[in-house]
Design a protein around this motif. Structure first.
Motif, PDB file in Angstrom:
ATOM      1  N   MET A 189       0.849  -1.189   0.000  1.00  0.00           N
ATOM      2  CA  MET A 189       0.000   0.000   0.000  1.00  0.00           C
ATOM      3  C   MET A 189       0.886   1.241   0.000  1.00  0.00           C
ATOM      4  O   MET A 189       1.446   1.620   1.006  1.00  0.00           O
ATOM      5  CB  MET A 189      -0.878   0.005   1.243  1.00  0.00           C
ATOM      6  N   ALA A 190       1.070   1.861  -1.146  1.00  0.00           N
ATOM      7  CA  ALA A 190       1.884   3.063  -1.241  1.00  0.00           C
ATOM      8  C   ALA A 190       1.002   4.281  -1.043  1.00  0.00           C
ATOM      9  O   ALA A 190      -0.138   4.311  -1.482  1.00  0.00           O
ATOM     10  CB  ALA A 190       2.573   3.127  -2.594  1.00  0.00           C
ATOM     11  N   LYS A 209     -19.719  -0.601  -0.998  1.00  0.00           N
ATOM     12  CA  LYS A 209     -18.371  -1.153  -0.869  1.00  0.00           C
ATOM     13  C   LYS A 209     -17.399  -0.291  -1.667  1.00  0.00           C
ATOM     14  O   LYS A 209     -17.661   0.081  -2.801  1.00  0.00           O
ATOM     15  CB  LYS A 209     -18.324  -2.589  -1.383  1.00  0.00           C
ATOM     16  N   GLY A 210     -16.286   0.069  -1.036  1.00  0.00           N
ATOM     17  CA  GLY A 210     -15.253   0.830  -1.712  1.00  0.00           C
ATOM     18  C   GLY A 210     -15.460   2.325  -1.707  1.00  0.00           C
ATOM     19  O   GLY A 210     -14.685   3.054  -2.321  1.00  0.00           O
ATOM     20  N   GLN A 211     -16.471   2.817  -0.998  1.00  0.00           N
ATOM     21  CA  GLN A 211     -16.701   4.262  -0.939  1.00  0.00           C
ATOM     22  C   GLN A 211     -15.939   4.881   0.228  1.00  0.00           C
ATOM     23  O   GLN A 211     -15.854   4.297   1.314  1.00  0.00           O
ATOM     24  CB  GLN A 211     -18.193   4.553  -0.773  1.00  0.00           C
ATOM     25  N   SER A 212     -15.366   6.056  -0.007  1.00  0.00           N
ATOM     26  CA  SER A 212     -14.817   6.850   1.098  1.00  0.00           C
ATOM     27  C   SER A 212     -15.932   7.782   1.560  1.00  0.00           C
ATOM     28  O   SER A 212     -16.353   8.682   0.839  1.00  0.00           O
ATOM     29  CB  SER A 212     -13.585   7.636   0.654  1.00  0.00           C
ATOM     30  N   PHE A 213     -16.410   7.525   2.764  1.00  0.00           N
ATOM     31  CA  PHE A 213     -17.638   8.122   3.296  1.00  0.00           C
ATOM     32  C   PHE A 213     -17.290   9.051   4.445  1.00  0.00           C
ATOM     33  O   PHE A 213     -16.624   8.650   5.407  1.00  0.00           O
ATOM     34  CB  PHE A 213     -18.560   6.998   3.772  1.00  0.00           C
ATOM     35  N   GLY A 214     -17.720  10.303   4.356  1.00  0.00           N
ATOM     36  CA  GLY A 214     -17.445  11.278   5.400  1.00  0.00           C
ATOM     37  C   GLY A 214     -18.666  11.583   6.234  1.00  0.00           C
ATOM     38  O   GLY A 214     -19.787  11.661   5.717  1.00  0.00           O
ATOM     39  N   LEU A 215     -18.449  11.764   7.532  1.00  0.00           N
ATOM     40  CA  LEU A 215     -19.525  12.083   8.466  1.00  0.00           C
ATOM     41  C   LEU A 215     -19.144  13.352   9.207  1.00  0.00           C
ATOM     42  O   LEU A 215     -18.090  13.406   9.859  1.00  0.00           O
ATOM     43  CB  LEU A 215     -19.714  10.923   9.445  1.00  0.00           C
ATOM     44  N   VAL A 216     -19.970  14.391   9.082  1.00  0.00           N
ATOM     45  CA  VAL A 216     -19.672  15.659   9.740  1.00  0.00           C
ATOM     46  C   VAL A 216     -20.880  16.125  10.550  1.00  0.00           C
ATOM     47  O   VAL A 216     -22.014  15.713  10.314  1.00  0.00           O
ATOM     48  CB  VAL A 216     -19.264  16.750   8.725  1.00  0.00           C
ATOM     49  N   GLY A 217     -20.601  17.002  11.494  1.00  0.00           N
ATOM     50  CA  GLY A 217     -21.656  17.532  12.349  1.00  0.00           C
ATOM     51  C   GLY A 217     -21.032  18.200  13.551  1.00  0.00           C
ATOM     52  O   GLY A 217     -19.876  17.950  13.893  1.00  0.00           O
ATOM     53  N   ASN A 218     -21.794  19.071  14.200  1.00  0.00           N
ATOM     54  CA  ASN A 218     -21.301  19.739  15.403  1.00  0.00           C
ATOM     55  C   ASN A 218     -21.191  18.750  16.560  1.00  0.00           C
ATOM     56  O   ASN A 218     -21.652  17.604  16.471  1.00  0.00           O
ATOM     57  CB  ASN A 218     -22.232  20.890  15.782  1.00  0.00           C
ATOM     58  N   ILE A 245      -5.876   7.362   2.755  1.00  0.00           N
ATOM     59  CA  ILE A 245      -7.315   7.078   2.742  1.00  0.00           C
ATOM     60  C   ILE A 245      -7.832   6.991   1.309  1.00  0.00           C
ATOM     61  O   ILE A 245      -8.618   6.092   0.965  1.00  0.00           O
ATOM     62  CB  ILE A 245      -8.083   8.148   3.544  1.00  0.00           C
ATOM     63  N   LYS A 246      -7.392   7.899   0.458  1.00  0.00           N
ATOM     64  CA  LYS A 246      -7.811   7.864  -0.941  1.00  0.00           C
ATOM     65  C   LYS A 246      -7.396   6.560  -1.604  1.00  0.00           C
ATOM     66  O   LYS A 246      -8.171   5.944  -2.346  1.00  0.00           O
ATOM     67  CB  LYS A 246      -7.227   9.046  -1.697  1.00  0.00           C
ATOM     68  N   GLU A 247      -6.174   6.128  -1.335  1.00  0.00           N
ATOM     69  CA  GLU A 247      -5.707   4.893  -1.955  1.00  0.00           C
ATOM     70  C   GLU A 247      -6.484   3.682  -1.455  1.00  0.00           C
ATOM     71  O   GLU A 247      -6.807   2.773  -2.235  1.00  0.00           O
ATOM     72  CB  GLU A 247      -4.211   4.682  -1.699  1.00  0.00           C
ATOM     73  N   LEU A 248      -6.787   3.653  -0.175  1.00  0.00           N
ATOM     74  CA  LEU A 248      -7.554   2.536   0.377  1.00  0.00           C
ATOM     75  C   LEU A 248      -8.869   2.361  -0.372  1.00  0.00           C
ATOM     76  O   LEU A 248      -9.247   1.249  -0.754  1.00  0.00           O
ATOM     77  CB  LEU A 248      -7.844   2.767   1.867  1.00  0.00           C
ATOM     78  N   LYS A 295      -8.040   2.412  -4.793  1.00  0.00           N
ATOM     79  CA  LYS A 295      -7.230   1.334  -5.387  1.00  0.00           C
ATOM     80  C   LYS A 295      -7.417  -0.006  -4.688  1.00  0.00           C
ATOM     81  O   LYS A 295      -7.334  -1.057  -5.313  1.00  0.00           O
ATOM     82  CB  LYS A 295      -5.748   1.728  -5.374  1.00  0.00           C
ATOM     83  N   GLU A 296      -7.660   0.033  -3.382  1.00  0.00           N
ATOM     84  CA  GLU A 296      -7.779  -1.207  -2.631  1.00  0.00           C
ATOM     85  C   GLU A 296      -9.223  -1.666  -2.481  1.00  0.00           C
ATOM     86  O   GLU A 296      -9.482  -2.795  -2.066  1.00  0.00           O
ATOM     87  CB  GLU A 296      -7.151  -1.041  -1.240  1.00  0.00           C
TER      88      GLU A 296
END
Length: 250
Positions: free
Chosen positions: A1-2, A45-54, A194-197, A200-201
């Motif tokens: 994992m580079a 599957k394979g999504q980079s998912f962000g969770l934000v909130g106060n 995180i982007k590579e995970l 690519k992975e």
């Protein structure tokens, strides 16, 4: 994992094979106070998912439910079709770093990494090979220092916890506030990891953060929680950061 360099988001739309995580009629209440209420949420599957909130929005509560650290008041979560609060079959392919309580303070980083490796069926050679890929991320401050985890800075403890979550080739990685306490160089390197995970992975990566810029940079999709409920579900674009700043600044 580079580690990939930080870069602008691609405009091509990513396709997904199936939903990895499904949330159905989920709620968590403490007495008369409901702190989380989500009718339905799917994370492919394979999504980079962000969770934000106060603060108090329900981010850590949701991650705690995903990891079966607390029980839901109603509803359920499935992880790769396994209901997390009734079976442990999701554990071999899921990992996380929520906070320093996940660490074992009287171990050195090396001892901790090898301990996690044993739990995940990896020998010392496997773990050493993985760690060698994170020399830039560690920045010479983790391995070979003869320090216990309890004696490391908050930022270096976080580095250990994050990298430990990658041991064993997990299919789902959950990171709560991963950018907090990290210096700018390490934050940039982590964004590349995180982007590579995800890209690519094919790992499903869930990230919560108070830093709108970082989470917008690294996540393909962002969900906003407010008082325990989903109020926005955004596919990330060039306009997303401004949209989030307007929402939280209004």
């Amino acid at each position: 994992m580079a580690c990939l360099p930080d870069s602008k988001k691609k405009t091509t739309k990513k396709t997904y094979s199936y939903n990895m995580i499904s949330i159905t009629n989920l709620s968590k209440a403490y007495g008369a106070q409901t702190v989380l209420k989500i009718a339905s949420l799917e994370i492919p599957k394979g999504q980079s998912f962000g969770l934000v909130g106060n603060n108090g929005a329900g981010k850590t509560t949701l991650f705690s439910l995903l990891l079966d650290l607390i029980q839901p008041s109603s509803g359920h979560i499935t992880n790769n079709e396994v209901q997390v609060n009734t079976s442990e079959d999701w554990k071999p392919f899921t990992s996380a770093f929520i906070d320093e309580s996940f660490l074992i303070g009287y171990l050195t980083p090396e001892e901790y990494f090898h301990f996690i490796g044993e739990l995940r069926g990896r020998n010392k050679a496997d773990v050493t090979a993985l760690l060698s890929q994170f020399e830039d991320f560690f920045h010479g401050e983790i391995l070979g220092q003869r320090k216990y985890l309890r004696d490391l800075s908050k930022g270096n403890q976080k580095k250990v916890g994050i990298v430990a979550s990658f041991i064993g080739n997990p299919e789902v990685v959950i990171l709560d506030e991963p950018f907090a306490n990290l210096d700018p160089t390490t934050q940039i390197r982590l964004k590349g990891i995180i982007k590579e995970l995800a890209q690519k992975e094919g790992v499903t990566v869930l990230v919560s953060s108070h830093d709108l810029m970082h989470v917008t940079d690294v996540c393909e999709r962002i969900v906003v929680l407010n008082k325990g409920e989903v109020v926005k579900d955004i596919e990330t674009s060039e306009a997303t950061l401004k949209e989030l700043e307007t929402f939280f600044g209004g």
